[in-house]
Design a protein around this motif. Structure first.
Motif, short mmCIF file in Angstrom:
data_model
loop_
_atom_site.label_atom_id
_atom_site.label_comp_id
_atom_site.label_asym_id
_atom_site.label_seq_id
_atom_site.Cartn_x
_atom_site.Cartn_y
_atom_site.Cartn_z
N TYR A 1 8.86 3.32 2.92
CA TYR A 1 8.02 2.51 2.04
C TYR A 1 7.68 3.27 0.75
CZ TYR A 1 4.18 5.38 3.85
OH TYR A 1 3.36 6.43 4.20
N ILE A 2 7.30 2.49 -0.23
CA ILE A 2 6.88 3.02 -1.53
C ILE A 2 5.52 2.44 -1.85
CG2 ILE A 2 7.40 3.15 -4.00
CD1 ILE A 2 10.34 2.82 -3.32
N THR A 3 4.55 3.29 -2.07
CA THR A 3 3.20 2.83 -2.37
C THR A 3 2.98 2.72 -3.87
OG1 THR A 3 2.27 5.06 -2.42
CG2 THR A 3 2.36 3.96 -0.28
N VAL A 4 1.97 1.95 -4.24
CA VAL A 4 1.63 1.78 -5.65
C VAL A 4 1.16 3.11 -6.25
CG1 VAL A 4 0.12 0.58 -7.27
CG2 VAL A 4 1.04 -0.63 -5.28
N ASP A 5 0.41 3.88 -5.46
CA ASP A 5 -0.07 5.18 -5.95
C ASP A 5 1.09 6.13 -6.24
OD1 ASP A 5 -2.68 4.36 -5.80
OD2 ASP A 5 -3.00 5.18 -3.79
N ASN A 6 2.10 6.09 -5.37
CA ASN A 6 3.27 6.95 -5.59
C ASN A 6 4.02 6.55 -6.86
OD1 ASN A 6 2.74 8.42 -3.33
ND2 ASN A 6 4.34 7.51 -2.07
N VAL A 7 4.11 5.25 -7.10
CA VAL A 7 4.78 4.77 -8.31
C VAL A 7 4.04 5.26 -9.55
CG1 VAL A 7 5.41 2.73 -9.65
CG2 VAL A 7 5.76 2.75 -7.17
N LYS A 8 2.70 5.14 -9.53
CA LYS A 8 1.91 5.60 -10.67
C LYS A 8 2.06 7.11 -10.87
CE LYS A 8 -1.62 1.98 -10.31
NZ LYS A 8 -3.06 1.70 -10.08
N ARG A 9 2.07 7.84 -9.76
CA ARG A 9 2.20 9.30 -9.85
C ARG A 9 3.55 9.70 -10.42
NH1 ARG A 9 1.53 10.19 -4.93
NH2 ARG A 9 -0.74 10.25 -4.99
N VAL A 10 4.60 9.04 -9.98
CA VAL A 10 5.95 9.37 -10.46
C VAL A 10 6.11 8.99 -11.92
CG1 VAL A 10 8.39 8.77 -10.24
CG2 VAL A 10 7.04 9.26 -8.20
N VAL A 11 5.59 7.83 -12.31
CA VAL A 11 5.68 7.42 -13.71
C VAL A 11 4.94 8.42 -14.61
CG1 VAL A 11 4.98 5.65 -15.38
CG2 VAL A 11 5.99 4.98 -13.20
N ALA B 1 0.48 0.97 11.17
CA ALA B 1 0.16 -0.10 10.22
C ALA B 1 0.00 0.49 8.82
CB ALA B 1 -1.13 -0.80 10.65
N LEU B 2 0.67 -0.11 7.86
CA LEU B 2 0.65 0.37 6.48
C LEU B 2 -0.12 -0.59 5.59
CD1 LEU B 2 4.38 1.47 6.11
CD2 LEU B 2 2.43 2.91 6.67
N SER B 3 -0.69 -0.06 4.53
CA SER B 3 -1.39 -0.88 3.55
C SER B 3 -1.20 -0.27 2.16
CB SER B 3 -2.89 -0.96 3.87
OG SER B 3 -3.48 0.32 3.84
N GLY B 4 -1.22 -1.11 1.16
CA GLY B 4 -1.10 -0.64 -0.21
C GLY B 4 0.30 -0.28 -0.63
N LEU C 1 8.48 9.61 -4.49
CA LEU C 1 8.35 8.15 -4.49
C LEU C 1 8.45 7.55 -3.10
CD1 LEU C 1 8.08 5.72 -6.43
CD2 LEU C 1 10.58 5.62 -6.47
N VAL C 2 9.37 8.05 -2.30
CA VAL C 2 9.66 7.45 -0.99
C VAL C 2 8.87 8.18 0.10
CG1 VAL C 2 11.47 6.89 0.66
CG2 VAL C 2 11.95 6.81 -1.79
N SER C 3 8.28 7.39 1.00
CA SER C 3 7.52 7.95 2.13
C SER C 3 8.07 7.37 3.43
CB SER C 3 6.03 7.61 2.00
OG SER C 3 5.50 8.14 0.80
N PHE C 4 7.81 8.09 4.52
CA PHE C 4 8.29 7.68 5.84
C PHE C 4 7.11 7.64 6.81
CE2 PHE C 4 11.77 9.70 3.63
CZ PHE C 4 12.86 8.89 3.89
N ALA C 5 7.19 6.72 7.77
CA ALA C 5 6.16 6.61 8.80
C ALA C 5 6.78 5.96 10.03
CB ALA C 5 4.98 5.78 8.30
N PRO C 6 6.24 6.26 11.23
CA PRO C 6 6.75 5.60 12.44
C PRO C 6 6.59 4.08 12.36
CG PRO C 6 5.41 7.51 13.00
CD PRO C 6 5.24 7.29 11.52
#
Length: 258
Positions: free
Chosen positions: A107-117, A91-94, A82-87
């Motif tokens: 950050y947590i992306t919408v795709d990660n949320v869908k994947r985890v669910v 620039a992040l999006s989504g 669910l949780v991702s890291f970046a410098p």
């Protein structure tokens, strides 16, 4: 006898043919794993949980406790996905949630949320299928089913003997530990270490003794037949096959409309 084994012998589904229970549980399990559909998983978990609690009359509290074990391991995997890291300068999006900690962005992306669910639902759906079969099928019926699948008798004896010994060992551990606790065997760190050492040694001796007794019992029978009976008088029922067919058809319908 632990509760998981006890319920298999007293459940209302104990007299249902093991082929019907096996087809019902594993066909829905296989379809859920192959399709990886969110709604199929929800339906599978719902129907299996309903069959366990309302059909087989397994207490809801005990069933919930059984679900806690896979939930614990699933939680650790889900958090990592669910949780991702970046410098911080990237620039992040989504993303759905973002927080900056020093030079890093969490950050947590919408795709990660869908994947985890999807993962959580698939896992619980699969586990519920396995629990249904385990909680409603006694060891003798498992032996009969494996025998009909042409599994060698030696493998059947070894697997079911191991299955049985697990419950015996756990019950022995519980009784020994309860006896030690009643004598204040765990009141301090030093006494805990001593008690655990004694428990391990006694458990080893009891295990070897039980194995020797089983070996003697099998030797007296000539070791020429299976330990577990592979004969049953249960019959197939049209109503059960109708329920299995309807459940499979509804899974297919959910797959096509979603």
């Amino acid at each position: 006898m632990l509760l998981i084994d006890k319920y298999a012998y007293i459940t209302l589904f104990k007299d249902v043919h093991p082929v019907e229970k096996g087809v019902f549980a594993f066909s829905l399990l296989l379809f859920c794993i192959v399709t990886k559909n969110l709604y199929v998983g929800l339906f599978t978990f719902s129907i299996m949980s309903t069959a366990i609690v309302m059909g087989a009359k397994i207490p809801l509290r005990y069933y919930t406790q059984m679900l806690k074990l896979p939930a614990f391991f699933l939680l650790t995997s889900a958090l990592a996905m669910l949780v991702s890291f970046a410098p911080a300068d990237v620039a992040l999006s989504g993303y759905a949630v973002k927080s900056e900690v020093g030079r890093w962005q969490i950050y947590i992306t919408v795709d990660n949320v869908k994947r985890v669910v999807g993962l959580v639902i698939s896992v619980f759906a699969s586990v519920s299928c396995m629990y249904f079969f385990i909680l409603t099928t006694p060891a003798q019926q498992m032996a009969w089913l494996m025998h009909k699948l042409r599994i060698p008798a030696l493998f059947i004896d070894l697997s079911l003997s191991t299955y049985r010994f697990i419950f015996i060992l756990l019950q022995t551990v519980y009784e020994i530990r309860l006896s030690q606790a009643s004598r204040l065997g765990y009141k301090s760190f030093r006494s805990t270490i001593i008690s655990l050492g004694q428990l391990a040694s006694v458990l080893f001796i009891k295990t070897m003794k039980s194995a020797e007794e089983v070996n003697i019992a099998m030797a007296t029978r000539g070791n020429d037949e299976s330990v577990y009976q592979t004969h049953m008088n249960l019959r197939f029922r049209s109503l059960h096959w109708a329920v299995i067919t309807l459940a499979g058809a509804f899974q297919c319908l959910l797959l096509f409309i979603t």
